[in-house]
Design a protein around this motif. Structure first.
Motif, PDB file in Angstrom:
ATOM      1  N   VAL A 241     -39.378 -25.571  24.116  1.00 48.54           N
ATOM      2  CA  VAL A 241     -39.728 -26.223  22.814  1.00 48.54           C
ATOM      3  C   VAL A 241     -38.529 -26.846  22.362  1.00 48.54           C
ATOM      4  O   VAL A 241     -37.260 -26.326  22.369  1.00 48.54           O
ATOM      5  CB  VAL A 241     -40.032 -25.080  21.840  1.00 48.54           C
ATOM      6  CG1 VAL A 241     -40.070 -25.918  20.419  1.00 48.54           C
ATOM      7  CG2 VAL A 241     -41.397 -24.720  22.048  1.00 48.54           C
ATOM      8  N   ASP A 242     -38.445 -28.304  22.094  1.00 49.99           N
ATOM      9  CA  ASP A 242     -37.351 -28.966  21.712  1.00 49.99           C
ATOM     10  C   ASP A 242     -36.796 -28.631  20.298  1.00 49.99           C
ATOM     11  O   ASP A 242     -37.760 -28.278  19.323  1.00 49.99           O
ATOM     12  CB  ASP A 242     -37.870 -30.367  21.462  1.00 49.99           C
ATOM     13  CG  ASP A 242     -36.894 -31.266  20.988  1.00 49.99           C
ATOM     14  OD1 ASP A 242     -35.864 -31.064  20.383  1.00 49.99           O
ATOM     15  OD2 ASP A 242     -36.663 -32.647  21.407  1.00 49.99           O
ATOM     16  N   PRO A 243     -35.608 -28.032  20.100  1.00 49.79           N
ATOM     17  CA  PRO A 243     -34.888 -27.736  18.976  1.00 49.79           C
ATOM     18  C   PRO A 243     -35.110 -28.407  17.775  1.00 49.79           C
ATOM     19  O   PRO A 243     -35.226 -27.868  16.723  1.00 49.79           O
ATOM     20  CB  PRO A 243     -33.645 -27.487  19.362  1.00 49.79           C
ATOM     21  CG  PRO A 243     -33.283 -27.619  20.591  1.00 49.79           C
ATOM     22  CD  PRO A 243     -34.527 -28.235  21.321  1.00 49.79           C
ATOM     23  N   LYS A 244     -35.376 -29.667  17.932  1.00 44.30           N
ATOM     24  CA  LYS A 244     -35.710 -30.694  16.677  1.00 44.30           C
ATOM     25  C   LYS A 244     -37.000 -30.406  16.239  1.00 44.30           C
ATOM     26  O   LYS A 244     -37.411 -30.401  15.132  1.00 44.30           O
ATOM     27  CB  LYS A 244     -35.358 -31.983  17.124  1.00 44.30           C
ATOM     28  CG  LYS A 244     -33.914 -32.243  17.288  1.00 44.30           C
ATOM     29  CD  LYS A 244     -33.858 -33.878  17.474  1.00 44.30           C
ATOM     30  CE  LYS A 244     -32.333 -33.909  17.563  1.00 44.30           C
ATOM     31  NZ  LYS A 244     -31.954 -35.374  17.911  1.00 44.30           N
ATOM     32  N   LEU A 245     -37.946 -30.202  17.286  1.00 46.30           N
ATOM     33  CA  LEU A 245     -39.427 -29.911  16.745  1.00 46.30           C
ATOM     34  C   LEU A 245     -39.560 -28.538  16.039  1.00 46.30           C
ATOM     35  O   LEU A 245     -40.393 -28.502  15.364  1.00 46.30           O
ATOM     36  CB  LEU A 245     -40.227 -29.818  18.152  1.00 46.30           C
ATOM     37  CG  LEU A 245     -41.880 -29.636  17.971  1.00 46.30           C
ATOM     38  CD1 LEU A 245     -42.466 -30.920  17.095  1.00 46.30           C
ATOM     39  CD2 LEU A 245     -42.619 -29.446  19.417  1.00 46.30           C
TER      40      LEU A 245
ATOM     41  N   LEU B  58     -41.648 -27.743  12.539  1.00 45.41           N
ATOM     42  CA  LEU B  58     -42.995 -26.847  12.792  1.00 45.41           C
ATOM     43  C   LEU B  58     -42.949 -25.547  11.776  1.00 45.41           C
ATOM     44  O   LEU B  58     -41.563 -25.180  11.473  1.00 45.41           O
ATOM     45  CB  LEU B  58     -43.041 -26.317  14.053  1.00 45.41           C
ATOM     46  CG  LEU B  58     -43.650 -27.113  15.202  1.00 45.41           C
ATOM     47  CD1 LEU B  58     -43.583 -26.526  16.465  1.00 45.41           C
ATOM     48  CD2 LEU B  58     -44.605 -27.940  14.904  1.00 45.41           C
ATOM     49  N   ALA B  59     -44.179 -25.422  11.169  1.00 43.42           N
ATOM     50  CA  ALA B  59     -44.135 -24.267  10.399  1.00 43.42           C
ATOM     51  C   ALA B  59     -45.694 -23.411  10.540  1.00 43.42           C
ATOM     52  O   ALA B  59     -46.494 -24.264  11.373  1.00 43.42           O
ATOM     53  CB  ALA B  59     -44.317 -24.815   8.688  1.00 43.42           C
TER      54      ALA B  59
ATOM     55  N   THR C 242     -39.946 -18.890  14.703  1.00 47.10           N
ATOM     56  CA  THR C 242     -38.778 -18.612  15.861  1.00 47.10           C
ATOM     57  C   THR C 242     -39.432 -18.875  17.216  1.00 47.10           C
ATOM     58  O   THR C 242     -40.381 -18.479  17.279  1.00 47.10           O
ATOM     59  CB  THR C 242     -38.208 -17.176  15.544  1.00 47.10           C
ATOM     60  OG1 THR C 242     -38.897 -16.266  15.731  1.00 47.10           O
ATOM     61  CG2 THR C 242     -37.305 -17.368  13.979  1.00 47.10           C
ATOM     62  N   TRP C 243     -38.591 -19.071  18.074  1.00 48.86           N
ATOM     63  CA  TRP C 243     -38.890 -19.409  19.516  1.00 48.86           C
ATOM     64  C   TRP C 243     -38.591 -18.013  20.247  1.00 48.86           C
ATOM     65  O   TRP C 243     -37.320 -17.615  20.122  1.00 48.86           O
ATOM     66  CB  TRP C 243     -38.251 -20.575  20.274  1.00 48.86           C
ATOM     67  CG  TRP C 243     -38.339 -20.550  21.507  1.00 48.86           C
ATOM     68  CD1 TRP C 243     -37.281 -20.695  22.542  1.00 48.86           C
ATOM     69  CD2 TRP C 243     -39.378 -21.037  22.133  1.00 48.86           C
ATOM     70  NE1 TRP C 243     -37.842 -20.700  23.763  1.00 48.86           N
ATOM     71  CE2 TRP C 243     -39.118 -21.014  23.576  1.00 48.86           C
ATOM     72  CE3 TRP C 243     -40.830 -21.206  21.995  1.00 48.86           C
ATOM     73  CZ2 TRP C 243     -40.015 -21.528  24.555  1.00 48.86           C
ATOM     74  CZ3 TRP C 243     -41.761 -21.497  22.867  1.00 48.86           C
ATOM     75  CH2 TRP C 243     -41.445 -21.601  24.137  1.00 48.86           C
ATOM     76  N   ASP C 244     -39.611 -17.572  20.988  1.00 54.26           N
ATOM     77  CA  ASP C 244     -39.433 -16.313  21.770  1.00 54.26           C
ATOM     78  C   ASP C 244     -39.264 -16.835  23.215  1.00 54.26           C
ATOM     79  O   ASP C 244     -40.442 -16.963  23.898  1.00 54.26           O
ATOM     80  CB  ASP C 244     -40.652 -15.459  21.667  1.00 54.26           C
ATOM     81  CG  ASP C 244     -40.318 -14.185  22.565  1.00 54.26           C
ATOM     82  OD1 ASP C 244     -39.629 -13.986  23.430  1.00 54.26           O
ATOM     83  OD2 ASP C 244     -41.210 -13.169  22.370  1.00 54.26           O
TER      84      ASP C 244
ATOM     85  N   GLY D 293     -45.607 -27.490  27.234  1.00 54.42           N
ATOM     86  CA  GLY D 293     -44.647 -27.826  26.362  1.00 54.42           C
ATOM     87  C   GLY D 293     -45.129 -28.132  24.799  1.00 54.42           C
ATOM     88  O   GLY D 293     -44.416 -28.668  24.079  1.00 54.42           O
ATOM     89  N   ILE D 294     -46.523 -27.910  24.825  1.00 53.76           N
ATOM     90  CA  ILE D 294     -47.253 -28.314  23.387  1.00 53.76           C
ATOM     91  C   ILE D 294     -47.527 -27.215  22.651  1.00 53.76           C
ATOM     92  O   ILE D 294     -48.361 -26.329  23.211  1.00 53.76           O
ATOM     93  CB  ILE D 294     -48.214 -29.201  23.701  1.00 53.76           C
ATOM     94  CG1 ILE D 294     -47.999 -30.620  24.506  1.00 53.76           C
ATOM     95  CG2 ILE D 294     -48.942 -29.362  22.342  1.00 53.76           C
ATOM     96  CD1 ILE D 294     -49.278 -31.272  25.031  1.00 53.76           C
ATOM     97  N   PRO D 295     -46.906 -26.980  21.549  1.00 53.09           N
ATOM     98  CA  PRO D 295     -47.142 -25.713  20.576  1.00 53.09           C
ATOM     99  C   PRO D 295     -48.770 -25.806  20.256  1.00 53.09           C
ATOM    100  O   PRO D 295     -49.293 -26.751  19.694  1.00 53.09           O
ATOM    101  CB  PRO D 295     -46.203 -25.786  19.386  1.00 53.09           C
ATOM    102  CG  PRO D 295     -45.272 -26.700  19.889  1.00 53.09           C
ATOM    103  CD  PRO D 295     -45.965 -27.614  20.766  1.00 53.09           C
TER     104      PRO D 295
END
Length: 76
Positions: free
Chosen positions: A13-17, A21-22, A31-33, A53-55
């Motif tokens: 996941v891109d850190p800027k994305l 996101l919420a 948070t990213w796991d 790559g898409i949440p």
């Protein structure tokens, strides 16, 4: 990071994305796991998958997180 289950590539996941996101239920931070390739909402106790790559930010697609897993500190 883990494979996302589709083509064996690692999910990222891109850190800027991630900053944008919420959680759709609580509107709180995620948070990213990287180990599981999921976005974690500690308040909602849900883990949203990331596919190709898409949440996937649908509560119906999220995995419930057991309470004992939430007691551990969040991973960076």
């Amino acid at each position: 990071m883990v494979a996302d289950g589709r083509d064996g590539r690692k999910a990222t996941v891109d850190p800027k994305l991630l900053e944008l996101l919420a959680c759709p239920l609580t509107k709180g931070p995620l948070t990213w796991d990287a180990e599981r390739g999921e976005l974690i909402s500690r308040v909602a106790k849900l883990a949203y998958p990331v596919r190709d790559g898409i949440p996937v930010m649908l509560p119906s697609e999220a995995r419930a997180i057991p309470a004992e897993d939430l007691l551990a500190p969040p991973r960076p």
